[in-house]
Design a protein around this motif. Structure first.
Motif, PDB file in Angstrom:
ATOM      1  N   PRO A  54       0.831  -1.205   0.000  1.00 39.02           N
ATOM      2  CA  PRO A  54       0.000   0.000   0.000  1.00 39.02           C
ATOM      3  C   PRO A  54       0.866   1.255   0.000  1.00 39.02           C
ATOM      4  N   PRO A  55       0.260   2.425  -0.344  1.00 36.60           N
ATOM      5  CA  PRO A  55       1.048   3.659  -0.286  1.00 36.60           C
ATOM      6  C   PRO A  55       1.541   3.917   1.137  1.00 36.60           C
ATOM      7  N   ASP A  56       2.623   4.681   1.258  1.00 39.36           N
ATOM      8  CA  ASP A  56       3.248   4.867   2.581  1.00 39.36           C
ATOM      9  C   ASP A  56       2.259   5.302   3.658  1.00 39.36           C
ATOM     10  N   GLY A  57       1.337   6.176   3.293  1.00 41.94           N
ATOM     11  CA  GLY A  57       0.377   6.679   4.276  1.00 41.94           C
ATOM     12  C   GLY A  57      -0.557   5.595   4.802  1.00 41.94           C
ATOM     13  N   ASP A  58      -0.702   4.489   4.066  1.00 45.50           N
ATOM     14  CA  ASP A  58      -1.610   3.402   4.472  1.00 45.50           C
ATOM     15  C   ASP A  58      -0.860   2.140   4.843  1.00 45.50           C
ATOM     16  N   SER A  59       0.433   2.266   5.113  1.00 42.29           N
ATOM     17  CA  SER A  59       1.235   1.066   5.400  1.00 42.29           C
ATOM     18  C   SER A  59       1.473   0.978   6.908  1.00 42.29           C
ATOM     19  N   PRO A  60       0.688   0.148   7.604  1.00 43.84           N
ATOM     20  CA  PRO A  60       0.769   0.150   9.073  1.00 43.84           C
ATOM     21  C   PRO A  60       2.121  -0.287   9.622  1.00 43.84           C
ATOM     22  N   HIS A  61       2.868  -1.142   8.880  1.00 43.31           N
ATOM     23  CA  HIS A  61       4.096  -1.701   9.457  1.00 43.31           C
ATOM     24  C   HIS A  61       5.359  -0.918   9.134  1.00 43.31           C
ATOM     25  N   SER A  62       5.278  -0.019   8.122  1.00 39.28           N
ATOM     26  CA  SER A  62       6.515   0.585   7.610  1.00 39.28           C
ATOM     27  C   SER A  62       7.335   1.326   8.662  1.00 39.28           C
ATOM     28  N   ALA A  63       6.673   2.193   9.464  1.00 38.14           N
ATOM     29  CA  ALA A  63       7.438   3.060  10.380  1.00 38.14           C
ATOM     30  C   ALA A  63       8.288   2.209  11.316  1.00 38.14           C
ATOM     31  N   LYS A  64       7.670   1.220  11.924  1.00 38.03           N
ATOM     32  CA  LYS A  64       8.393   0.388  12.888  1.00 38.03           C
ATOM     33  C   LYS A  64       9.476  -0.434  12.180  1.00 38.03           C
ATOM     34  N   SER A  65       9.109  -1.026  11.027  1.00 39.02           N
ATOM     35  CA  SER A  65      10.080  -1.875  10.319  1.00 39.02           C
ATOM     36  C   SER A  65      11.278  -1.057   9.838  1.00 39.02           C
ATOM     37  N   MET A  66      11.040   0.218   9.509  1.00 41.98           N
ATOM     38  CA  MET A  66      12.169   1.045   9.078  1.00 41.98           C
ATOM     39  C   MET A  66      13.009   1.461  10.281  1.00 41.98           C
ATOM     40  N   ALA A  67      12.360   1.749  11.404  1.00 43.40           N
ATOM     41  CA  ALA A  67      13.125   2.105  12.610  1.00 43.40           C
ATOM     42  C   ALA A  67      14.001   0.922  13.036  1.00 43.40           C
ATOM     43  N   TRP A  68      13.504  -0.283  12.861  1.00 37.11           N
ATOM     44  CA  TRP A  68      14.276  -1.487  13.219  1.00 37.11           C
ATOM     45  C   TRP A  68      15.251  -1.894  12.110  1.00 37.11           C
ATOM     46  N   ARG A  69      15.242  -1.155  11.024  1.00 36.42           N
ATOM     47  CA  ARG A  69      16.104  -1.432   9.860  1.00 36.42           C
ATOM     48  C   ARG A  69      15.877  -2.825   9.276  1.00 36.42           C
ATOM     49  N   ILE A  70      14.624  -3.248   9.360  1.00 34.13           N
ATOM     50  CA  ILE A  70      14.241  -4.456   8.608  1.00 34.13           C
ATOM     51  C   ILE A  70      14.011  -3.983   7.178  1.00 34.13           C
ATOM     52  N   LYS A  71      13.146  -2.983   7.026  1.00 29.31           N
ATOM     53  CA  LYS A  71      12.956  -2.335   5.727  1.00 29.31           C
ATOM     54  C   LYS A  71      13.883  -1.128   5.679  1.00 29.31           C
ATOM     55  N   ARG A  72      14.527  -0.920   4.534  1.00 33.11           N
ATOM     56  CA  ARG A  72      15.452   0.209   4.414  1.00 33.11           C
ATOM     57  C   ARG A  72      14.829   1.378   3.662  1.00 33.11           C
ATOM     58  N   HIS A  73      13.781   1.082   2.867  1.00 32.94           N
ATOM     59  CA  HIS A  73      13.126   2.124   2.074  1.00 32.94           C
ATOM     60  C   HIS A  73      11.628   1.905   2.152  1.00 32.94           C
ATOM     61  N   SER A  74      10.885   2.986   1.937  1.00 37.86           N
ATOM     62  CA  SER A  74       9.420   2.873   2.036  1.00 37.86           C
ATOM     63  C   SER A  74       8.852   2.191   0.783  1.00 37.86           C
ATOM     64  N   ASN A  75       7.596   1.760   0.878  1.00 35.23           N
ATOM     65  CA  ASN A  75       6.938   1.094  -0.260  1.00 35.23           C
ATOM     66  C   ASN A  75       6.930   2.012  -1.493  1.00 35.23           C
ATOM     67  N   ASP A  76       6.600   3.303  -1.283  1.00 36.10           N
ATOM     68  CA  ASP A  76       6.506   4.227  -2.429  1.00 36.10           C
ATOM     69  C   ASP A  76       7.872   4.496  -3.055  1.00 36.10           C
ATOM     70  N   GLU A  77       8.902   4.580  -2.214  1.00 31.97           N
ATOM     71  CA  GLU A  77      10.259   4.818  -2.748  1.00 31.97           C
ATOM     72  C   GLU A  77      10.679   3.640  -3.654  1.00 31.97           C
ATOM     73  N   LEU A  78      10.390   2.416  -3.208  1.00 33.06           N
ATOM     74  CA  LEU A  78      10.797   1.254  -4.006  1.00 33.06           C
ATOM     75  C   LEU A  78       9.975   1.156  -5.289  1.00 33.06           C
ATOM     76  N   ARG A  79       8.685   1.549  -5.187  1.00 33.21           N
ATOM     77  CA  ARG A  79       7.828   1.538  -6.388  1.00 33.21           C
ATOM     78  C   ARG A  79       8.405   2.517  -7.422  1.00 33.21           C
ATOM     79  N   GLN A  80       8.812   3.689  -6.932  1.00 35.19           N
ATOM     80  CA  GLN A  80       9.388   4.700  -7.828  1.00 35.19           C
ATOM     81  C   GLN A  80      10.677   4.175  -8.483  1.00 35.19           C
ATOM     82  N   ARG A  81      11.519   3.509  -7.696  1.00 31.79           N
ATOM     83  CA  ARG A  81      12.768   2.965  -8.256  1.00 31.79           C
ATOM     84  C   ARG A  81      12.487   1.968  -9.357  1.00 31.79           C
ATOM     85  N   PHE A  82      11.441   1.153  -9.131  1.00 32.70           N
ATOM     86  CA  PHE A  82      11.083   0.134 -10.125  1.00 32.70           C
ATOM     87  C   PHE A  82      10.643   0.807 -11.432  1.00 32.70           C
ATOM     88  N   VAL A  83       9.811   1.853 -11.310  1.00 40.50           N
ATOM     89  CA  VAL A  83       9.345   2.555 -12.513  1.00 40.50           C
ATOM     90  C   VAL A  83      10.546   3.153 -13.245  1.00 40.50           C
TER      91      VAL A  83
END
Ligand code: FAQ
Length: 327
Positions: A209-238
């Motif tokens: 989902p877009p970053d604003g609707d992604s319940p897990h992103s903030a915590k997963s990024m703080a824990w450095r499980i995820k390094r980039h947000s969903n929207d950032e990776l979508r943009q890289r793919f495009v």
């Protein structure tokens, strides 16, 4: 009395501070290390979903193994689908280092209690779909998974290194297949364009989902499980895929897609996130079929698991005898 109750708490605080410092220094958390329960649960959730995706992801392309147009294409596809099985196995092993039980994870998948990637719920009506899955789906998987090689949890990060190398090869084989078809007949070129039209938007949805609707992103990024947000990776793919589409000679089905000079990136339309929600909730075009097939493969494989367990038990017995003799 006060001292005995204070000690475990103080110890827990010390462990927690050590964990926070490990994350802050960008070092790896290993299975033997103390970790917050929520960190462990987040990892089990993500790694299990990832493992399930690799295993269910064998189905859409696997359907083409018996129908591939040449022996060369058949052996390439066979090897690719086998690689996906291998990825699933590394990932289940990584989940096991967190105390998860692989048999339970599989039960949860086939009972619909755990998710797998939305992308594998779409049909593959032509052989061009095999090429487009390699190009788009493996391409999206690379964008998402290369940063996971730096995930804070050691076993997951290390598993991703080999997985990404293989996904890279998969993406190239898909692109090469499509290049060959584009050099073929008009009907083949049309087949490629139609597959591109079918897979483009679902591939963008893979990033979640877009970053604003992604319940897990903030915590997963703080824990450095995820390094980039969903929207950032979508943009890289495009940004990565547009020049490849031009080189291939296909059109990406998005009228809003254009280069934005100011941002130095492409602008693009919004995927239908309502469709993503529906597919994630089990209402995609192939959800029922995919899970039913996974369930039946699991049930049909019961005798193999039993035989392997019996063999392992006998082997352990033999080892015991050898040790006794040696002693
Ligand atoms: N499909 O808060 P977020 C491959 C769920 S492997 C289904 O953003 P998160 C190789 C999400 O789980 C492809 N569910 O969540 C291959 C969560 O649900 P929950 C798989 C999705 O975890 C190629 C809820 O929505 N790759 O392609 C999807 O921070 C070719 C809220 O979302 C991975 O699993 C979705 N697309 O970010 C094989 C990579 N998106 O648990 C064969 C590792 C979101 O609350 C052939 N995973 N959800 O019930 C990740 O990077 C992350 O888990 C995300 C989601 C980015 C997928």
């Amino acid at each position: 009395m006060t001292e005995t109750t204070a000690t475990p708490l103080a110890h827990e605080e010390e462990l927690s501070a050590h964990f926070d410092a490990t994350i802050a220094r960008d070092q790896r958390v290993e299975p033997r290390d103390w970790m917050p329960e929520a960190y462990r649960r987040t990892l089990v959730r993500q790694i299990a979903q990832h493992a399930h995706s690799e295993i269910i992801g064998m189905q859409p392309e696997g359907d083409w193994i018996t129908k591939a147009p040449s022996l060369r294409r058949k052996s390439i596809l066979f090897a690719k689908v086998q690689d996906e099985a291998g990825h699933g196995l590394y990932l289940y092993s990584a989940a096991e280092t967190l105390g998860a039980d692989r048999a339970e994870l599989t039960e949860m998948l086939i009972e619909g209690r755990q998710k797998y990637s939305s992308i594998f719920n779409y049909p593959t009506p032509t052989f061009a779909d095999v090429g487009v899955i390699g190009w788009f789906v493996d391409g999206a998987a690379i964008c998402n998974q290369v940063p996971l090689c730096r995930c804070s949890y050691g076993p997951y990060a290390r598993a991703m290194i080999r997985v990404c190398k293989e996904e890279s090869f998969h993406q190239r084989q898909g692109y090469e297949l499509l290049m060959t078809m584009m050099r073929g007949t008009e009907a083949q070129r049309r087949m490629v364009q139609e597959a591109v039209d079918r897979w483009w938007w679902p591939s963008l949805m893979m990033f979640g989902p877009p970053d604003g609707d992604s319940p897990h992103s903030a915590k997963s990024m703080a824990w450095r499980i995820k390094r980039h947000s969903n929207d950032e990776l979508r943009q890289r793919f495009v940004d990565m895929t547009v020049p490849q589409a031009e080189h291939l000679g296909v059109t990406l089905p998005d009228p809003e897609l254009r280069w934005n000079e100011e941002r130095g990136r492409h602008d693009f339309g919004t995927p239908d996130f309502e469709e993503l929600k529906q597919v994630i909730s089990g209402n995609g075009p192939c959800n029922a079929e995919r899970v039913a097939r996974r369930r039946s493969a699991h049930e049909n494989g019961a005798w193999v698991r039993e035989a392997a367990a019996a063999h392992a038990a006998r082997h352990a017995g033999d080892r015991g005898k050898t040790t006794e003799v040696a002693a």
